[in-house]
Motif scaffolding. Structure first.
Motif, PDB file in Angstrom:
ATOM      1  N   ALA A 225     -49.992  35.546 102.888  1.00  0.00           N
ATOM      2  CA  ALA A 225     -50.486  36.517 101.909  1.00  0.00           C
ATOM      3  C   ALA A 225     -49.944  37.911 102.185  1.00  0.00           C
ATOM      4  CB  ALA A 225     -52.014  36.533 101.916  1.00  0.00           C
ATOM      5  N   ALA A 226     -49.995  38.340 103.444  1.00  0.00           N
ATOM      6  CA  ALA A 226     -49.510  39.683 103.788  1.00  0.00           C
ATOM      7  C   ALA A 226     -48.020  39.807 103.539  1.00  0.00           C
ATOM      8  CB  ALA A 226     -49.834  39.992 105.248  1.00  0.00           C
ATOM      9  N   ALA A 227     -47.256  38.784 103.903  1.00  0.00           N
ATOM     10  CA  ALA A 227     -45.805  38.836 103.708  1.00  0.00           C
ATOM     11  C   ALA A 227     -45.447  38.885 102.226  1.00  0.00           C
ATOM     12  CB  ALA A 227     -45.152  37.627 104.380  1.00  0.00           C
ATOM     13  N   VAL A 228     -46.150  38.103 101.418  1.00  0.00           N
ATOM     14  CA  VAL A 228     -45.894  38.087  99.969  1.00  0.00           C
ATOM     15  C   VAL A 228     -46.250  39.436  99.353  1.00  0.00           C
ATOM     16  CG1 VAL A 228     -46.678  37.086  97.780  1.00  0.00           C
ATOM     17  CG2 VAL A 228     -46.125  35.601  99.714  1.00  0.00           C
ATOM     18  N   ALA A 229     -47.395  39.989  99.736  1.00  0.00           N
ATOM     19  CA  ALA A 229     -47.818  41.286  99.195  1.00  0.00           C
ATOM     20  C   ALA A 229     -46.837  42.392  99.582  1.00  0.00           C
ATOM     21  CB  ALA A 229     -49.215  41.628  99.692  1.00  0.00           C
ATOM     22  N   GLN A 230     -46.366  42.382 100.821  1.00  0.00           N
ATOM     23  CA  GLN A 230     -45.412  43.401 101.263  1.00  0.00           C
ATOM     24  C   GLN A 230     -44.080  43.261 100.533  1.00  0.00           C
ATOM     25  OE1 GLN A 230     -45.309  42.791 105.512  1.00  0.00           O
ATOM     26  NE2 GLN A 230     -47.445  43.431 105.764  1.00  0.00           N
ATOM     27  N   ALA A 231     -43.623  42.037 100.332  1.00  0.00           N
ATOM     28  CA  ALA A 231     -42.368  41.821  99.598  1.00  0.00           C
ATOM     29  C   ALA A 231     -42.502  42.257  98.144  1.00  0.00           C
ATOM     30  CB  ALA A 231     -41.965  40.352  99.681  1.00  0.00           C
ATOM     31  N   ALA A 232     -43.684  42.036  97.560  1.00  0.00           N
ATOM     32  CA  ALA A 232     -43.908  42.469  96.176  1.00  0.00           C
ATOM     33  C   ALA A 232     -43.939  43.981  96.079  1.00  0.00           C
ATOM     34  CB  ALA A 232     -45.216  41.875  95.668  1.00  0.00           C
ATOM     35  N   ALA A 233     -44.601  44.635  97.032  1.00  0.00           N
ATOM     36  CA  ALA A 233     -44.675  46.103  97.015  1.00  0.00           C
ATOM     37  C   ALA A 233     -43.297  46.723  97.130  1.00  0.00           C
ATOM     38  CB  ALA A 233     -45.578  46.588  98.146  1.00  0.00           C
ATOM     39  N   ALA A 234     -42.412  46.077  97.893  1.00  0.00           N
ATOM     40  CA  ALA A 234     -41.049  46.582  98.070  1.00  0.00           C
ATOM     41  C   ALA A 234     -40.118  46.124  96.953  1.00  0.00           C
ATOM     42  CB  ALA A 234     -40.501  46.116  99.413  1.00  0.00           C
ATOM     43  N   VAL A 235     -40.640  45.342  95.997  1.00  0.00           N
ATOM     44  CA  VAL A 235     -39.866  44.767  94.882  1.00  0.00           C
ATOM     45  C   VAL A 235     -38.624  44.070  95.435  1.00  0.00           C
ATOM     46  CG1 VAL A 235     -39.065  45.188  92.522  1.00  0.00           C
ATOM     47  CG2 VAL A 235     -40.630  46.804  93.592  1.00  0.00           C
ATOM     48  N   ARG A 236     -38.825  43.311  96.490  1.00  0.00           N
ATOM     49  CA  ARG A 236     -37.723  42.645  97.170  1.00  0.00           C
ATOM     50  C   ARG A 236     -37.607  41.181  96.779  1.00  0.00           C
ATOM     51  NH1 ARG A 236     -36.832  42.339 103.782  1.00  0.00           N
ATOM     52  NH2 ARG A 236     -34.686  41.533 103.675  1.00  0.00           N
ATOM     53  N   CYS A 237     -38.687  40.631  96.211  1.00  0.00           N
ATOM     54  CA  CYS A 237     -38.721  39.200  95.896  1.00  0.00           C
ATOM     55  C   CYS A 237     -39.372  39.009  94.536  1.00  0.00           C
ATOM     56  CB  CYS A 237     -39.501  38.457  96.983  1.00  0.00           C
ATOM     57  SG  CYS A 237     -39.900  36.742  96.577  1.00  0.00           S
ATOM     58  N   PRO A 238     -38.613  38.596  93.502  1.00  0.00           N
ATOM     59  CA  PRO A 238     -39.188  38.430  92.155  1.00  0.00           C
ATOM     60  C   PRO A 238     -40.377  37.478  92.107  1.00  0.00           C
ATOM     61  CG  PRO A 238     -36.788  38.358  92.067  1.00  0.00           C
ATOM     62  CD  PRO A 238     -37.164  38.339  93.519  1.00  0.00           C
ATOM     63  N   VAL A 239     -40.322  36.389  92.867  1.00  0.00           N
ATOM     64  CA  VAL A 239     -41.435  35.441  92.857  1.00  0.00           C
ATOM     65  C   VAL A 239     -42.679  36.089  93.461  1.00  0.00           C
ATOM     66  CG1 VAL A 239     -42.268  33.191  93.654  1.00  0.00           C
ATOM     67  CG2 VAL A 239     -39.878  33.473  92.996  1.00  0.00           C
ATOM     68  N   CYS A 240     -42.494  36.910  94.497  1.00  0.00           N
ATOM     69  CA  CYS A 240     -43.632  37.608  95.105  1.00  0.00           C
ATOM     70  C   CYS A 240     -44.227  38.617  94.131  1.00  0.00           C
ATOM     71  CB  CYS A 240     -43.194  38.316  96.392  1.00  0.00           C
ATOM     72  SG  CYS A 240     -42.689  37.186  97.708  1.00  0.00           S
ATOM     73  N   VAL A 241     -43.366  39.305  93.393  1.00  0.00           N
ATOM     74  CA  VAL A 241     -43.854  40.252  92.383  1.00  0.00           C
ATOM     75  C   VAL A 241     -44.684  39.513  91.340  1.00  0.00           C
ATOM     76  CG1 VAL A 241     -43.168  41.813  90.513  1.00  0.00           C
ATOM     77  CG2 VAL A 241     -41.973  41.907  92.713  1.00  0.00           C
ATOM     78  N   ASP A 242     -44.178  38.388  90.848  1.00  0.00           N
ATOM     79  CA  ASP A 242     -44.917  37.607  89.854  1.00  0.00           C
ATOM     80  C   ASP A 242     -46.234  37.087  90.437  1.00  0.00           C
ATOM     81  OD1 ASP A 242     -42.871  38.021  88.070  1.00  0.00           O
ATOM     82  OD2 ASP A 242     -41.943  36.053  88.365  1.00  0.00           O
ATOM     83  N   THR A 243     -46.198  36.679  91.701  1.00  0.00           N
ATOM     84  CA  THR A 243     -47.399  36.185  92.363  1.00  0.00           C
ATOM     85  C   THR A 243     -48.473  37.263  92.413  1.00  0.00           C
ATOM     86  OG1 THR A 243     -46.178  34.612  93.745  1.00  0.00           O
ATOM     87  CG2 THR A 243     -48.345  35.306  94.540  1.00  0.00           C
ATOM     88  N   MET A 244     -48.089  38.461  92.847  1.00  0.00           N
ATOM     89  CA  MET A 244     -49.072  39.533  92.989  1.00  0.00           C
ATOM     90  C   MET A 244     -49.564  40.034  91.638  1.00  0.00           C
ATOM     91  SD  MET A 244     -49.823  39.723  96.096  1.00  0.00           S
ATOM     92  CE  MET A 244     -50.904  41.172  95.986  1.00  0.00           C
ATOM     93  N   GLN A 245     -48.716  40.024  90.623  1.00  0.00           N
ATOM     94  CA  GLN A 245     -49.170  40.416  89.288  1.00  0.00           C
ATOM     95  C   GLN A 245     -50.216  39.426  88.769  1.00  0.00           C
ATOM     96  OE1 GLN A 245     -48.330  43.288  87.243  1.00  0.00           O
ATOM     97  NE2 GLN A 245     -47.930  43.817  89.382  1.00  0.00           N
ATOM     98  N   LEU A 246     -49.971  38.130  89.010  1.00  0.00           N
ATOM     99  CA  LEU A 246     -50.950  37.124  88.607  1.00  0.00           C
ATOM    100  C   LEU A 246     -52.236  37.287  89.410  1.00  0.00           C
ATOM    101  CD1 LEU A 246     -51.805  34.577  87.082  1.00  0.00           C
ATOM    102  CD2 LEU A 246     -50.577  33.216  88.804  1.00  0.00           C
ATOM    103  N   PHE A 247     -52.089  37.502  90.713  1.00  0.00           N
ATOM    104  CA  PHE A 247     -53.264  37.688  91.557  1.00  0.00           C
ATOM    105  C   PHE A 247     -54.100  38.881  91.096  1.00  0.00           C
ATOM    106  CE2 PHE A 247     -55.245  40.028  95.040  1.00  0.00           C
ATOM    107  CZ  PHE A 247     -56.124  39.076  95.539  1.00  0.00           C
ATOM    108  N   LEU A 248     -53.455  40.012  90.853  1.00  0.00           N
ATOM    109  CA  LEU A 248     -54.176  41.220  90.469  1.00  0.00           C
ATOM    110  C   LEU A 248     -54.879  41.045  89.125  1.00  0.00           C
ATOM    111  CD1 LEU A 248     -51.541  43.845  91.592  1.00  0.00           C
ATOM    112  CD2 LEU A 248     -53.787  43.491  92.624  1.00  0.00           C
ATOM    113  N   ARG A 249     -54.224  40.363  88.203  1.00  0.00           N
ATOM    114  CA  ARG A 249     -54.873  40.137  86.903  1.00  0.00           C
ATOM    115  C   ARG A 249     -56.092  39.229  87.070  1.00  0.00           C
ATOM    116  NH1 ARG A 249     -54.214  41.095  81.728  1.00  0.00           N
ATOM    117  NH2 ARG A 249     -55.085  39.634  80.210  1.00  0.00           N
ATOM    118  N   LEU A 250     -55.963  38.185  87.882  1.00  0.00           N
ATOM    119  CA  LEU A 250     -57.105  37.293  88.118  1.00  0.00           C
ATOM    120  C   LEU A 250     -58.218  38.017  88.873  1.00  0.00           C
ATOM    121  CD1 LEU A 250     -55.239  33.990  89.074  1.00  0.00           C
ATOM    122  CD2 LEU A 250     -56.428  34.498  86.922  1.00  0.00           C
ATOM    123  N   TYR A 251     -57.851  38.848  89.818  1.00  0.00           N
ATOM    124  CA  TYR A 251     -58.845  39.640  90.554  1.00  0.00           C
ATOM    125  C   TYR A 251     -59.605  40.531  89.567  1.00  0.00           C
ATOM    126  CZ  TYR A 251     -60.611  42.312  94.638  1.00  0.00           C
ATOM    127  OH  TYR A 251     -61.393  42.905  95.598  1.00  0.00           O
ATOM    128  N   GLY A 252     -58.867  41.219  88.696  1.00  0.00           N
ATOM    129  CA  GLY A 252     -59.507  42.064  87.693  1.00  0.00           C
ATOM    130  C   GLY A 252     -60.396  41.276  86.756  1.00  0.00           C
TER     131      GLY A 252
END
Length: 326
Positions: A225-252
């Motif tokens: 989870a931490a590695a995916v979130a960090q990769a998404a924050a750095a916009v380094r991994c498209p799949v991680c970005v998509d993962t965190m966007q889905l996570f944040l929407r579900l969290y909301g």
């Protein structure tokens, strides 16, 4: 009153010494320990006494799990906590157990403005019930009933309610998780393990694999989870970005569900480590889109203030306030 206070989580256990004077709480000597490195809460308390050279006659422990008849079987630890047994083994005059999110709800009343980050200001004149939701190792939820004068915190286990998809992608997610786990709760998707589950699903859904550099980061840190979130924050991994966007929407979405059920015009408070570590991502659209997405109730949702709790010791403060109110 001077008492030992603790926050017993699946990943970390925090302990400190609290002094209460009415609603005012002074916390000293806070320390954190890895929960799974110990066989029992008693062992952690004894280590804390050794590390600090202190001891107390009374204790209050906020526990991740339902508390009933002074007992709690922790949700994400193989521990059965019994207040009577703890009193005997630790030679304490009194032990109080309360749900960890109930403790956070009690702690809200001890927070200062600088202890909160505003995600949505809402209606500054709105008063009423409030709620607390915290994604971390699990997904904790609690309410604060407004009686017209003050709030009364209460525990829930709402994070274990059934996950409900609303889009084709989310239905595919539900099917994927159901094939692995059977029943799927909100905690299964909105938590630390949820981020890992969502990432695995996105790999399958997008028919791709984890890049070598991310495999190394996950292996070194031991926390997907931490590695995916960090990769998404750095916009380094498209799949991680998509993962965190889905996570944040579900969290909301789920925070909005809780707020709607509680009619939380008095405020929505986000606790837990995930909100603290991903504050900028929470500000950037997907979370609040999910929170407001309630059809005809969207105008009502927009009246509710939404804040992130920045004070990491809130459960300890709340445990002390709980005892003071008894």
């Amino acid at each position: 009153m001077r008492l030992l206070v603790g926050d017993i989580g699946g990943t970390k256990t925090a302990l400190g010494v609290a002094k209460t004077d009415g609603d005012t709480v002074t916390l000293t000597q806070p320390l954190r320990y890895p929960s799974t490195a110990f066989d029992s809460l008693e062992d952690i308390v004894r280590r804390y006494y050794e590390d600090t050279g202190t001891s107390c006659h009374f204790a209050a422990f906020a526990v991740a799990g339902p508390v009933k008849n002074r007992c709690c079987e922790t949700t994400n630890l193989p521990w059965l906590l019994n207040a009577d047994v703890l009193e005997e083994k630790l030679r304490l005059s009194g032990v109080y157990l309360l749900n960890d999110l109930e403790a956070v709800a009690w702690g809200v009343g001890a927070l200062w403005p600088h202890d909160l980050a505003v995600l949505h200001s809402g209606d500054p004149h709105a008063v009423g019930n409030a709620c607390v939701v915290a994604a971390g190792t699990g997904l904790g939820q609690a309410g604060l009933y407004w009686d017209g004068i003050r709030h009364h915190p209460f525990a829930t286990e709402g994070g274990h309610a059934d996950f409900a998809p609303t889009t084709e992608l989310e239905f595919a997610l539900l099917s994927h998780l159901h094939s692995r786990f059977g029943r799927v709760s909100w905690e299964r998707v909105v938590s630390g393990m949820g981020i890992a589950d969502l990432y695995e699903f996105m790999l399958v859904h997008q028919r791709t694999t984890t890049p070598p550099w991310l495999q190394l980061a996950i292996a070194e840190g031991g926390d997907t989870a931490a590695a995916v979130a960090q990769a998404a924050a750095a916009v380094r991994c498209p799949v991680c970005v998509d993962t965190m966007q889905l996570f944040l929407r579900l969290y909301g979405r789920e925070v909005g569900n809780v707020a709607l059920k509680q009619m939380a015009l008095g405020g929505v408070f986000l606790g837990g480590g995930i909100a603290l570590k991903n504050l900028e991502m929470l500000r950037n659209g997907a979370f609040l889109e999910g929170f407001f997405d309630k059809g005809r109730m969207t105008p009502l949702m927009q009246q509710m203030p939404v804040r992130v709790i920045l004070q990491p010791h809130t459960p300890l403060l709340g445990a002390a306030r709980f005892v003071a109110a008894q």
